[in-house]
Design a protein around this motif. Structure first.
Motif, mmCIF file in Angstrom:
data_model
loop_
_atom_site.group_PDB
_atom_site.id
_atom_site.type_symbol
_atom_site.label_atom_id
_atom_site.label_comp_id
_atom_site.label_asym_id
_atom_site.label_seq_id
_atom_site.Cartn_x
_atom_site.Cartn_y
_atom_site.Cartn_z
ATOM 1 N N UNK A 187 0.853 -1.191 0.000
ATOM 2 C CA UNK A 187 0.000 0.000 0.000
ATOM 3 C C UNK A 187 0.893 1.247 0.000
ATOM 4 N N UNK A 188 0.578 2.193 -0.854
ATOM 5 C CA UNK A 188 1.384 3.416 -0.960
ATOM 6 C C UNK A 188 0.917 4.473 0.030
ATOM 7 N N UNK A 189 1.825 5.297 0.444
ATOM 8 C CA UNK A 189 1.492 6.396 1.342
ATOM 9 C C UNK A 189 0.539 7.371 0.673
ATOM 10 N N UNK A 202 4.193 -9.957 9.503
ATOM 11 C CA UNK A 202 4.967 -10.236 8.301
ATOM 12 C C UNK A 202 4.277 -9.611 7.091
ATOM 13 N N UNK A 203 5.063 -8.879 6.286
ATOM 14 C CA UNK A 203 4.509 -8.245 5.084
ATOM 15 C C UNK A 203 3.681 -7.021 5.372
ATOM 16 N N UNK A 204 3.755 -6.537 6.609
ATOM 17 C CA UNK A 204 2.997 -5.357 7.003
ATOM 18 C C UNK A 204 3.945 -4.190 7.304
ATOM 19 N N UNK A 205 3.354 -2.986 7.386
ATOM 20 C CA UNK A 205 4.102 -1.808 7.811
ATOM 21 C C UNK A 205 3.154 -0.856 8.525
ATOM 22 N N UNK A 221 -10.516 7.389 10.000
ATOM 23 C CA UNK A 221 -10.199 5.976 10.177
ATOM 24 C C UNK A 221 -10.984 5.137 9.187
ATOM 25 N N UNK A 222 -12.273 5.450 9.038
ATOM 26 C CA UNK A 222 -13.116 4.666 8.124
ATOM 27 C C UNK A 222 -12.634 4.798 6.681
ATOM 28 N N UNK A 223 -12.283 6.015 6.262
ATOM 29 C CA UNK A 223 -11.862 6.234 4.874
ATOM 30 C C UNK A 223 -10.560 5.519 4.569
ATOM 31 N N UNK A 224 -9.573 5.610 5.498
ATOM 32 C CA UNK A 224 -8.283 4.971 5.263
ATOM 33 C C UNK A 224 -8.445 3.454 5.292
ATOM 34 N N UNK A 225 -9.267 2.930 6.246
ATOM 35 C CA UNK A 225 -9.474 1.482 6.331
ATOM 36 C C UNK A 225 -10.101 0.955 5.059
ATOM 37 N N UNK A 226 -11.070 1.668 4.534
ATOM 38 C CA UNK A 226 -11.756 1.220 3.317
ATOM 39 C C UNK A 226 -10.808 1.238 2.113
ATOM 40 N N UNK A 227 -9.973 2.274 2.029
ATOM 41 C CA UNK A 227 -9.079 2.418 0.864
ATOM 42 C C UNK A 227 -7.914 1.441 0.921
ATOM 43 N N UNK A 228 -7.293 1.305 2.099
ATOM 44 C CA UNK A 228 -6.049 0.542 2.199
ATOM 45 C C UNK A 228 -6.225 -0.869 2.724
ATOM 46 N N UNK A 229 -7.390 -1.148 3.339
ATOM 47 C CA UNK A 229 -7.578 -2.464 3.956
ATOM 48 C C UNK A 229 -6.813 -2.615 5.251
ATOM 49 N N UNK A 230 -6.276 -1.512 5.784
ATOM 50 C CA UNK A 230 -5.493 -1.575 7.006
ATOM 51 C C UNK A 230 -6.350 -1.382 8.234
ATOM 52 N N UNK A 231 -5.680 -1.392 9.352
ATOM 53 C CA UNK A 231 -6.354 -1.212 10.634
ATOM 54 C C UNK A 231 -5.632 -0.154 11.434
ATOM 55 N N UNK A 232 -6.400 0.506 12.318
ATOM 56 C CA UNK A 232 -5.806 1.510 13.181
ATOM 57 C C UNK A 232 -4.918 0.813 14.192
#
Length: 806
Positions: free
Chosen positions: A729-731, A762-765, A793-804
């Motif tokens: 995932x890109x910044x 693993x494979x995360x940042x 938080x909701x927008x970034x989670x939806x776009x990147x699939x990441x978690x807070x």
């Protein structure tokens, strides 16, 4: 060119004053650079007699002279001239006299213990010529104590005019008189150039012109005349005075005649001592290794592009430039071979540049001398030699053919009004051209004009308009101001012209120097950078390494960086804004802005510094340069798309592509290591390319006043968020999602930390961002801030699939 008023009046019957003539010269295009009264500057100098000249007791090269200057007393003068001797009559300056050639005022002095009250003068010191080898020698019958200007007759007016390169006809006083007569300032006097009867066959046959088919041939037509039994010696006083007045040193009657004809009629001549010619002279090109000892006492090396007149012993004269000492005439010359030849002006100029010789002959011949004057000029010189030196002229020896343009021009009379604004009656136009020597035929609004042989520069109707304008007077051309605009002037530059200008200024402001490189590169380089197609190869390349049109500006910039590094300058920041050729179709030609940085040439400064170790350039330096250009052009780099897709020339993991939708705008990155090796580059290089044609056209919208600056009176606040996302995932995706959570209140989002480790998976940042929230009309409550934070938080989670991150 210099000439005297008396000399001009030998060719022009006029009552005009010197001032009126000077003003008219400028009006007709012969710009007056100076006009001087010779007698005024030299009025203090007098003729004098050296009664005795004794060796100076304390100096080997000085003499102590007793001089009679007409005062009734002998004057002691110390003189260093080698020709100062008892009995000589010369020119004397009393103490207090200004010496123009030395820019000094002479005074009383003591030289090596001997009193000196004045000065015996040379021609150079009086600025009569460049002769400074000795003091002036006057005839034995010269009176003592009279003004030298009165005795020498150099109290006339001397004009100095500027000759443009196209006016070979104005390099002689006769041609100047013709222009003044055409203007209406007098009547032109004819010159007798009729053939002089011959006394027999010439001992020197017409000169064979020995030129190969592929050799440059400077000579066109060669005319020579053998004149036997002449009595050479000093020329008459009037001729010497005339030459001195224009800065030439009299030599002897024969040489002075050639100079007189050259200056008077613009027809250079050269005289040979016929008895010094060995065998039959010929015209040919010089041979490798040949030299000539010229009349300026210098030896010049010749080559096969230079035409010479040569005898059995070698070159006698460098054609059209200067004669040689070996065949020069002296006071003892009895038989003369007078040359009057026509030469190719371009080849004369080329020979002059190669040798560095600047002679009066070259000055005139490279401006195109009238070809019709070759034989008449020879007859004129023959007549002058017989008048001054006697002799028996033989049959002329003529070889070769001259080149006559025989130009004819169809001249619509309305062109005078269209090009100059002058309203001139057809009858006056006809009279002006006729007085200038043009032959007019035809009637009505269009005339047929035949150009005279002495004006090869006139080739078209605009040239004839110029001739009419000169004679009417340039100062009479009407001056009409430009119409005043009643509205704001429309935009003059196109979008691409503006982009080029803005890109140059932006990059220069960032410390990059502009370079201009060749549009042609080698086929291998063109292929390496994406070109090399057959349609982009030159049909007639100027060099083996310039065979293809460039598909990129990088080859030229990288070559420049390599050349600089080889000379010790490895820290370089340069750019170029220019054309690249992606195909042979019109739309394949694009304008690129490209820049490179090498070594440690970062924006913060290059080279070593006391504050720390210098850092090599990196990918983000190139990205910053690209972003600066986009910003200057009005495009926010944060609003375009960035992809981790390096250009073919870029390092696979240290480069990117900038795009807007499906259209690529440019690339940035570090130079690929393999490419660096192939290009013989062993230092860090980063680069960017921006396609200025690919940028979208700005939207056309109505002009409106810029609104007032609206700043919030409330303090901004910041909140930090850290998200655990996949490494891929890109910044930029995270930043874009965070900004879109609340566009009204979120003013800025930046990344301040990136972390990878086993505890994030693993494979995360982990990517940490700082969000700036700016209230506008009211102070935000805790509930408002929580709502905005939840949206981020909701927008970034939806776009990147990441978690807070907890």
């Amino acid at each position: 060119m210099k000439f005297t008023l008396d000399w001009l009046k030998e060719h022009l019957d006029t009552d005009a004053s010197a001032t009126e003539i000077g003003e008219t010269l400028t009006k007709v295009g012969l710009e007056l650079e100076g006009m001087e009264d010779q007698g005024k500057a030299l009025s203090a100098f007098v003729t004098a007699h050296i009664v005795s000249a004794e060796q100076h007791p304390n100096a080997d090269k000085l003499r102590v002279c007793k001089v009679d200057a007409g005062t009734g007393e002998l004057i002691d003068v110390v003189c260093g001239a080698p020709n100062a001797r008892t009995g000589l009559k010369s020119v004397f300056a009393f103490p207090g006299t200004y010496i123009p050639g030395k820019d000094m005022t002479i005074g009383k002095g003591n030289i090596r213990g001997q009193v000196s009250n004045g000065m015996l003068c040379s021609n150079a010191e009086l600025e009569l010529s460049n002769d400074h080898d000795g003091i002036i020698e006057l005839p034995e019958d010269a009176p003592v104590g009279v003004k030298y200007t009165d005795y020498a007759g150099i109290n006339g007016v001397v004009f100095d005019i500027s000759i443009t390169p196209n006016r070979g006809d104005a390099t002689g006083v006769y041609g100047i008189a013709r222009d003044l007569a055409a203007f209406g300032l007098g009547t032109l006097k004819a010159t007798d150039m009729s053939p002089v009867p011959s006394k027999g066959e010439s001992p020197i046959a017409p000169l064979p012109q020995l030129f190969g088919a592929d050799e440059p041939r400077t000579s066109r037509k060669f005319g020579g005349r053998y004149i036997a039994n002449v009595k050479n010696g000093p020329s008459p006083a009037w001729l010497q005075q005339r030459l001195r007045a224009v800065g030439l040193r009299p030599v002897n009657a024969i040489v002075d005649i050639t100079n007189w004809v050259s200056l008077g009629w613009g027809r250079p001549l050269h005289a040979y001592d016929a008895d010094k010619i060995v065998g039959q002279p010929v015209l040919r090109n010089a041979r490798p290794g040949e030299t000539i000892d010229a009349l300026d006492n210098k030896i010049y090396s010749l080559d096969e592009t230079m035409t010479v007149i040569a005898d059995d012993l070698g070159p006698l004269c460098l054609g059209g430039i200067m004669g040689g000492i070996r065949s020069s005439t002296t006071d003892e010359t009895v038989n003369v071979f007078m040359e009057c030849a026509s030469w190719d002006p371009e080849l004369v100029a080329r020979t002059g540049r190669k040798t560095g010789i600047v002679s009066d002959a070259r000055y005139r011949l490279e401006r195109q001398v009238d070809p019709a004057l070759t034989e008449p000029g020879l007859e004129l010189a023959t007549r002058l030699v017989m008048d001054l030196c006697g002799g028996e002229p033989m049959e002329p020896a003529i070889s070769g053919e001259d080149v006559f343009p025989n130009t004819g021009v169809e001249f619509p009379l309305a062109e005078v009004r269209r090009l100059t604004g002058l309203t001139v009656e057809p009858m006056i136009i006809n009279a002006i051209l006729t007085r200038l020597g043009f032959e007019i035929s035809g009637k009505g609004d269009v005339l047929s004009v035949k150009v005279p042989s002495w004006r090869p520069d006139v080739t078209q109707k605009a040239d004839l308009v110029e001739e009419v304008m000169r004679m009417v007077g340039v100062d009479n051309v009407p001056v009409e101001p430009l119409a005043r605009l009643s509205h704001v002037a429309p935009r003059m530059l196109t979008n691409i012209q503006n982009r080029r200008r803005i890109a140059r200024r932006a990059l220069a402001a960032r410390g990059l120097d502009e370079a201009v490189t060749w549009s042609f590169i080698s086929h291998d380089e063109a292929t390496r950078f994406g070109g090399g197609s057959e349609g982009l190869q030159l049909a007639n390349a100027i060099a083996s390494d310039m065979t293809d049109m460039r598909p990129s500006l990088l080859p030229g910039l990288l070559a420049a960086a390599r050349r600089n590094a080889n000379r010790g300058l490895a820290d370089l920041a340069i750019f170029e804004v220019g054309q690249v050729f992606l195909s042979d179709a019109p739309e394949g030609q694009h304008t690129y802005a490209t820049g490179i940085r090498t070594g440690t040439a970062r924006l913060t400064g290059a080279g070593r510094h006391w504050s720390g170790k210098p850092e090599a350039v990196g990918v983000f330096d190139a990205k910053a340069d690209l972003g600066a250009v986009l910003d200057a052009l009005g495009y926010d780099i944060d609003k375009v798309q960035l992809f981790a897709e390096p250009a073919p020339w870029s390092h696979p993991g240290r480069g990117g592509r900038v795009a807007q939708g499906p259209k690529t705008l440019g690339w940035f990155g570090e130079l690929h290591p393999a490419w660096a090796t192939q290009l013989d580059i062993d230092f860090p290089v980063v680069a960017f390319e921006l396609d200025l044609d690919a940028l979208p056209e700005p939207r056309k919208k109505a002009t409106r006043t810029k609104p007032a600056l609206d700043l919030s009176a409330l303090m901004p606040l910041t909140r930090d968020f850290a998200f655990v996302v996949d490494r891929a995932v890109t910044a930029a995706a995270i930043l874009r999602a965070a900004r879109g959570a609340d566009k009204a209140l979120i003013k800025d989002v930046t990344v301040f930390d990136v972390f990878e480790g086993s505890h994030v998976g693993e494979g995360k940042k982990s990517v940490a961002i700082e969000v700036t929230i700016q209230p506008s009309d009211k102070t935000l409550t805790e509930e408002d801030i929580d709502r905005i934070s939840a949206g981020i938080v909701a927008a970034v989670t939806k776009t990147s699939g990441g978690t807070l991150r907890a």
